[in-house]
Design an enzyme around this catalytic site. Structure first.
Site, mmCIF file in Angstrom:
data_model
loop_
_atom_site.group_PDB
_atom_site.id
_atom_site.type_symbol
_atom_site.label_atom_id
_atom_site.label_comp_id
_atom_site.label_asym_id
_atom_site.label_seq_id
_atom_site.Cartn_x
_atom_site.Cartn_y
_atom_site.Cartn_z
ATOM 1 N N ARG A 27 0.776 -1.472 -0.104
ATOM 2 C CA ARG A 27 -0.114 -0.084 -0.099
ATOM 3 C C ARG A 27 0.796 1.409 0.088
ATOM 4 N NH1 ARG A 27 -0.620 4.694 2.689
ATOM 5 N NH2 ARG A 27 0.110 3.566 4.544
ATOM 6 N N ASP A 28 1.491 1.670 1.106
ATOM 7 C CA ASP A 28 2.556 2.715 1.217
ATOM 8 C C ASP A 28 3.469 2.611 -0.144
ATOM 9 O OD1 ASP A 28 3.073 5.083 2.159
ATOM 10 O OD2 ASP A 28 3.664 4.308 4.338
ATOM 11 N N HIS A 220 5.216 4.428 12.609
ATOM 12 C CA HIS A 220 5.418 4.469 11.182
ATOM 13 C C HIS A 220 6.064 5.440 11.008
ATOM 14 C CE1 HIS A 220 2.997 3.954 7.168
ATOM 15 N NE2 HIS A 220 3.681 5.142 7.035
ATOM 16 N N HIS A 222 8.986 6.958 8.238
ATOM 17 C CA HIS A 222 9.752 6.894 6.946
ATOM 18 C C HIS A 222 11.348 7.282 7.005
ATOM 19 C CE1 HIS A 222 6.126 6.758 4.099
ATOM 20 N NE2 HIS A 222 5.509 6.944 5.238
ATOM 21 N N CYS A 253 4.671 9.087 0.163
ATOM 22 C CA CYS A 253 3.429 9.636 -0.019
ATOM 23 C C CYS A 253 2.917 10.694 -1.079
ATOM 24 C CB CYS A 253 2.762 10.166 1.312
ATOM 25 S SG CYS A 253 1.068 10.735 1.096
ATOM 26 N N ASN A 262 9.614 3.746 3.311
ATOM 27 C CA ASN A 262 9.281 3.622 4.708
ATOM 28 C C ASN A 262 10.733 2.872 5.417
ATOM 29 O OD1 ASN A 262 6.595 3.743 3.580
ATOM 30 N ND2 ASN A 262 6.111 3.379 5.675
HETATM 31 P P1 HMG Z 1 -12.865 14.944 -2.651
HETATM 32 O O1 HMG Z 1 -12.305 15.212 -4.088
HETATM 33 O O2 HMG Z 1 -13.000 15.874 -1.901
HETATM 34 O O3 HMG Z 1 -14.164 13.885 -2.756
HETATM 35 O O4 HMG Z 1 -11.815 13.706 -2.070
HETATM 36 P P2 HMG Z 1 -15.701 14.246 -2.422
HETATM 37 O O5 HMG Z 1 -16.148 13.520 -1.278
HETATM 38 O O6 HMG Z 1 -15.908 15.344 -2.806
HETATM 39 O O7 HMG Z 1 -16.328 13.275 -3.809
HETATM 40 C C1 HMG Z 1 -16.187 13.506 -5.129
HETATM 41 C C2 HMG Z 1 -16.313 12.247 -5.784
HETATM 42 O O8 HMG Z 1 -15.350 11.260 -5.450
HETATM 43 C C3 HMG Z 1 -17.691 11.639 -5.672
HETATM 44 O O9 HMG Z 1 -18.148 11.159 -6.869
HETATM 45 C C4 HMG Z 1 -17.446 10.529 -4.706
HETATM 46 O O10 HMG Z 1 -18.353 9.574 -4.899
HETATM 47 C C5 HMG Z 1 -15.914 9.936 -5.120
HETATM 48 P P3 HMG Z 1 -19.316 11.826 -7.990
HETATM 49 O O11 HMG Z 1 -20.709 11.723 -7.153
HETATM 50 O O12 HMG Z 1 -18.695 13.069 -8.028
HETATM 51 O O13 HMG Z 1 -19.281 10.989 -9.151
HETATM 52 N N1 HMG Z 1 -15.525 9.332 -3.977
HETATM 53 C C6 HMG Z 1 -14.779 8.220 -4.102
HETATM 54 N N2 HMG Z 1 -14.926 7.272 -4.969
HETATM 55 C C7 HMG Z 1 -14.291 6.179 -4.766
HETATM 56 N N3 HMG Z 1 -13.684 5.751 -3.457
HETATM 57 C C8 HMG Z 1 -13.870 6.723 -2.588
HETATM 58 C C9 HMG Z 1 -14.302 8.070 -2.925
HETATM 59 N N4 HMG Z 1 -14.738 9.054 -1.949
HETATM 60 C C10 HMG Z 1 -15.151 10.029 -2.890
HETATM 61 N N5 HMG Z 1 -13.239 6.391 -1.305
HETATM 62 C C11 HMG Z 1 -11.022 11.908 -0.905
HETATM 63 C C12 HMG Z 1 -12.034 13.389 -0.921
HETATM 64 C C13 HMG Z 1 -10.763 11.547 0.678
HETATM 65 C C14 HMG Z 1 -11.939 10.948 -1.606
HETATM 66 C C15 HMG Z 1 -9.787 11.998 -1.593
HETATM 67 O O14 HMG Z 1 -8.961 13.194 -1.033
HETATM 68 C C16 HMG Z 1 -8.772 10.847 -1.475
HETATM 69 O O15 HMG Z 1 -9.041 9.791 -1.944
HETATM 70 N N6 HMG Z 1 -7.798 10.898 -0.940
HETATM 71 C C17 HMG Z 1 -6.816 9.908 -0.623
HETATM 72 C C18 HMG Z 1 -5.268 10.314 -0.678
HETATM 73 C C19 HMG Z 1 -4.367 9.164 -0.268
HETATM 74 O O16 HMG Z 1 -4.689 8.010 -0.395
HETATM 75 N N7 HMG Z 1 -3.326 9.431 0.300
HETATM 76 C C20 HMG Z 1 -2.265 8.162 0.492
HETATM 77 C C21 HMG Z 1 -2.640 7.543 1.886
HETATM 78 S S1 HMG Z 1 -2.210 8.522 3.477
HETATM 79 C C22 HMG Z 1 -0.402 8.090 3.614
HETATM 80 O O17 HMG Z 1 0.267 7.703 2.678
HETATM 81 C C23 HMG Z 1 0.251 8.613 4.832
HETATM 82 C C24 HMG Z 1 0.223 7.190 5.873
HETATM 83 O O18 HMG Z 1 1.145 6.225 5.504
HETATM 84 C C25 HMG Z 1 0.967 7.568 7.202
HETATM 85 C C26 HMG Z 1 2.059 8.290 7.022
HETATM 86 O O19 HMG Z 1 3.164 8.215 6.470
HETATM 87 O O20 HMG Z 1 1.923 9.517 7.637
HETATM 88 C C27 HMG Z 1 -1.152 6.501 6.033
HETATM 89 MG MG MG Z 2 3.331 6.229 5.121
#
Ligand code: HMG
Ligand code: MG
Length: 314
Positions: A27-28, A220, A222, A253, A262
């Site tokens: 995933r990450d 966690h 990096h 990320c 990581n």
């Molecule tokens: P948004 O654009 O604000 O979404 O994104 P929305 O709520 O306004 O919805 C817009 C459209 O997206 C809608 O469709 C929703 O249905 C659809 P429409 O009605 O326009 O046809 N939608 C989705 N579709 C599929 N799956 C979903 C989903 N949600 C809404 N889940 C959102 C907001 C949260 C969706 C977006 O910002 C997003 O997907 N962000 C994810 C970012 C991400 O994955 N980042 C990496 C992970 S975090 C990380 O790596 C850190 C970590 O490792 C820890 C560390 O290292 O610190 C965990």
């Molecule tokens: Mg991470």
């Protein structure tokens, strides 16, 4: 692919007997790859990680496919690995829609992901910090009602690329909020790898003082500045027994440009074996898996242990 008898197991005082590794490479790691890895290669990666003895393997994310195109195949991937015996396959869910998708495929462990800073909440989730917590509340409630295990990530626990150093009290507030809405465990993310061991100990103590016990905390790290193992050692001394790591040191990320890989799982396992700490992981098999994945990705693994042990073979 191991060196017989090495590392020598020499236990040190005040460390846990066993550590659970929360493997995040699929995933990450893969969320940050420039090219999209074919779904069958991802599935094979997860299977090989399981064969190497990892029992918690974060499989993918049910996020918006446009936000993280590398994981847009979550629906196709999850069923390919769902039957693995004795392996937990947590998945990330950012909102209700993500939870719907995870539940539809039978996921039993999910993770919401919050930020300790406003800037990263906005960049990663398109919400303010409090808005994102408000989104998570019904997600966690519904997941708990369905009997799922819920992890709560907190990113930018030590520093943030836009805001600089992050005050400990800010991190504690978000951790408390995630516990209050029902998260079973928390993972403290050093998203851009700027933590140092004293800072880690300060945060862990502050969390304990504010009623967040060590046994619900994972770390966690990096490895941007090469501190991930030192930080892990500090956390172990504090009593932490859940450590996130990524096979081969893959990772980053897409919404935090200064995030690099990581902590490599192999580097972690090497240290833990040297300390006589049980992980259940077969280091040789794990190194072989990361070497195999590095070939698929077309570049060498950043893990020192993978490189050292792979060279030994030639
Ligand atoms: P948004 O654009 O604000 O979404 O994104 P929305 O709520 O306004 O919805 C817009 C459209 O997206 C809608 O469709 C929703 O249905 C659809 P429409 O009605 O326009 O046809 N939608 C989705 N579709 C599929 N799956 C979903 C989903 N949600 C809404 N889940 C959102 C907001 C949260 C969706 C977006 O910002 C997003 O997907 N962000 C994810 C970012 C991400 O994955 N980042 C990496 C992970 S975090 C990380 O790596 C850190 C970590 O490792 C820890 C560390 O290292 O610190 C965990
Ligand atoms: Mg991470």
């Amino acid at each position: 692919m191991t060196v017989e008898g090495l590392p020598m197991a020499v236990p040190a005082a005040n460390l846990p007997a066993r550590v659970r590794i929360h493997e995040v490479g699929a995933r990450d790691g893969l969320q940050n790859e420039k090219s999209t890895v074919p779904t069958e290669v991802k599935a094979e990666f997860v299977r090989r990680l399981a064969q190497a003895g990892l029992t918690t393997i974060e499989a993918t994310s049910f996020v918006h496919p446009k936000w993280v195109p590398q994981l847009a195949d979550a629906e196709q991937l999850f069923p390919l690995v769902a039957g693995l015996e004795g392996v937990h396959l947590p998945v990330l869910v950012p909102n209700d829609r993500g939870l719907d998708r995870a539940l539809a495929l039978g996921a039993r462990r999910v993770a919401v992901f919050a930020s300790a800073t406003e800037s990263f909440a906005k960049a990663n989730l398109n919400r303010t910090l409090d808005e994102s917590l408000a989104v998570f509340e019904p997600v966690v409630r519904r997941a708990k009602d369905e009997g799922l295990h819920v992890r709560g990530y907190v990113s930018m626990c030590f520093g943030d690329p836009w805001e600089g150093p992050v005050p400990v009290h800010q991190v504690v507030r978000v951790c408390r909020a995630l516990r209050d809405i029902g998260c079973d465990e928390l993972s403290l993310g050093d998203t851009i790898g700027v933590a140092t061991p004293g800072h880690v100990l300060e945060l862990l103590s502050a969390l304990n003082e504010e009623g967040v016990p060590t046994n619900v905390l994972g770390v966690h790290f990096h490895d941007t500045y090469g501190q991930a193992l030192a930080n892990t050692y500090a956390a172990l001394q504090h009593g932490v027994t859940t450590v996130d790591a990524s096979a081969g040191g893959l990772g980053g990320c897409p919404y935090a440009k200064s995030a690099t890989g990581n902590l490599a799982t192999e580097d972690l396992v090497w240290m833990l074996q040297g300390l006589g700490i049980d992980t259940g992981v077969d280091l040789g098999r794990l190194v072989a898996t990361s070497a195999w994945m590095a070939e698929r990705l077309g570049r060498p693994s950043p893990s020192r242990t993978v490189r050292a042990l792979s060279h030994k073979e030639q």
